[in-house]
Design an enzyme around this catalytic site. Structure first.
Site, short mmCIF file in Angstrom:
data_model
loop_
_atom_site.label_atom_id
_atom_site.label_comp_id
_atom_site.label_asym_id
_atom_site.label_seq_id
_atom_site.Cartn_x
_atom_site.Cartn_y
_atom_site.Cartn_z
N SER A 182 8.97 20.88 -45.92
CA SER A 182 9.02 21.65 -44.66
C SER A 182 9.27 20.77 -43.45
CB SER A 182 7.71 22.42 -44.47
OG SER A 182 6.61 21.52 -44.39
N GLU B 41 -13.06 26.85 -5.25
CA GLU B 41 -13.42 27.17 -3.87
C GLU B 41 -13.95 25.94 -3.13
OE1 GLU B 41 -14.69 30.85 -6.34
OE2 GLU B 41 -14.42 28.69 -6.63
N ALA C 18 9.12 26.85 -45.78
CA ALA C 18 9.43 25.63 -46.53
C ALA C 18 10.50 25.96 -47.55
CB ALA C 18 8.18 25.09 -47.22
N GLY D 162 -2.34 35.16 -42.66
CA GLY D 162 -2.45 36.54 -43.11
C GLY D 162 -3.87 37.05 -43.08
N LEU E 219 -3.70 31.76 -44.70
CA LEU E 219 -4.75 31.76 -43.67
C LEU E 219 -4.33 32.62 -42.49
CD1 LEU E 219 -7.49 30.65 -42.82
CD2 LEU E 219 -6.32 28.70 -41.78
N LEU F 4 -3.21 16.26 -36.73
CA LEU F 4 -3.64 17.41 -35.94
C LEU F 4 -4.16 17.03 -34.55
CD1 LEU F 4 -3.28 20.13 -37.39
CD2 LEU F 4 -5.77 20.37 -37.38
#
Length: 357
Positions: free
Chosen positions: A171, A56, A165, A289, A287, A207
């Site tokens: 993979s 705003e 994989a 799951g 993880l 990462l």
């Protein structure tokens, strides 16, 4: 009721709000368009970064005196408190606008009350315009406020027969470069990226959010989170470098669940406390799951490569499903081509855990 000009302005405000994705936490993303008394656009703005001017304020600065007698169209109820910036509701009152059109009411009790403050000052207020669209654009922040935990996106990549994989564990790369570039774009919109220690030990990923064409890092890096019950992450692992901040989540730090592993809810509580509003889960099948079984996954982004492996690790393990009738039913929101691959976006039809953590 809203005019066609106001409805169009709200669509534009939602578009503007998206520009702040990945940069505003712990604040929401939001956009604002100012119309003059004749319904013409005279100011636009969005919240670009935490601590910076709200949408705003940016839009009113552009509009200046032309805001008097006009309408402010905003994606989120203007705040009514003083934090790192002043209350936007009072700024709108001072600007002289006669009407404010809001998409979504603010669920944060610390900042809510802007609509009532505007009404008390004699400003006409309309709430609920394009609310569903605005909610989707701000879903991470809204989820974090309502549920007391970050919005969690599970990103998965697999072959058409559901393999993450090959039998030998390889993979790289199941999906195409185009899909990997898309993942880095997705990383740039979240506050944290999460994996398990198994992925660290097997792949040693960095990462980070990068431009794969140039190799350069994004200006803002998400927090890297490693779920590592026993603290096995090597000291020289790439997730420990200086490219981005990292949290190694151990049982010593966050406590254990009934199975002696890191308490996932405690992890999310800690991340929420740190101002993390969205998490991209890139961990392995176990993880993923565990998070699905706990009802903590809000969105799934699945990259499917036109390949068949016939055997090898599955993309998902241990989600708590033992029979077909227990299958996690998904609502498919989008299907798109990314290079040769498909990107499917879906969310569990049974809503994720709605209780506070």
């Amino acid at each position: 009721m809203v005019s066609p000009a106001e409805d169009k302005a709200m669509a534009r405000a939602i578009e503007l709000a998206a520009r702040g994705l990945g940069a505003t936490s712990p604040n929401p993303v939001f956009g604002c368009v100012i119309l003059n008394a004749s319904g013409q656009v005279v100011g636009e703005g969005f919240h670009a970064y935490a601590g910076g001017p709200h949408a705003e304020i940016v839009a009113l600065a552009q509009a200046g005196e032309r805001a008097k007698g006009g309408t402010a169209v905003v994606t989120l109820e203007p705040c009514n408190h003083t934090g790192r910036t002043g209350p936007c509701a009072q700024a709108l009152v001072r600007s002289g606008v006669s009407r404010v059109v809001i998409a979504v009411a603010d669920p944060n009790p610390l900042a809510a009350g802007g609509a009532q403050a505007l009404r008390d000052a004699g400003v006409e207020v309309v709430v609920g315009v394009r609310a569903a669209e605005a909610e989707e654009g701000n879903i991470a922040w809204l989820t974090s406020v309502r549920r007391g935990r970050p919005y969690l996106i599970w990103k998965t990549a697999a072959t058409m027969d559901g393999r993450a994989a090959a039998v030998d564990g390889s993979s790289m790369w199941i999906t195409s470069e185009a899909a990997r570039m898309d993942v880095h774009r997705l990383r740039g919109t979240v506050d944290a990226i999460m994996i398990g220690v198994g992925t660290v030990l097997a792949e040693d990923p960095r990462l980070t959010a990068r431009d794969l064409r140039t190799g350069s890092l994004a200006i803002r890096q998400p927090l890297r989170v490693v779920i590592d019950s026993q603290g096995r992450t090597p000291a020289d692992a790439r997730v420990r470098d200086s490219a981005a901040p990292t949290l190694i989540a151990t049982t010593a730090l966050l406590g254990a669940d009934a199975d002696g592993r890191v308490d996932l809810r405690a992890v999310l509580r800690e991340l929420h406390h740190r101002g993390i509003r969205s998490v991209l889960l890139e961990g392995g099948p176990h993880l993923a799951g565990a998070f699905l079984a706990a009802g903590l996954v809000d969105l799934i982004v699945s990259y499917v490569a036109p390949k068949l492996l016939g055997d090898g690790p599955a993309a998902l393990v241990g989600a708590g499903v033992t029979t077909v009738t227990d299958a996690i039913d998904l609502e498919v929101l989008d299907v798109d081509r990314v290079g040769p691959d498909l990107r499917l976006t879906a969310r569990p039809r049974v809503s994720a855990d709605s209780g506070n953590l």
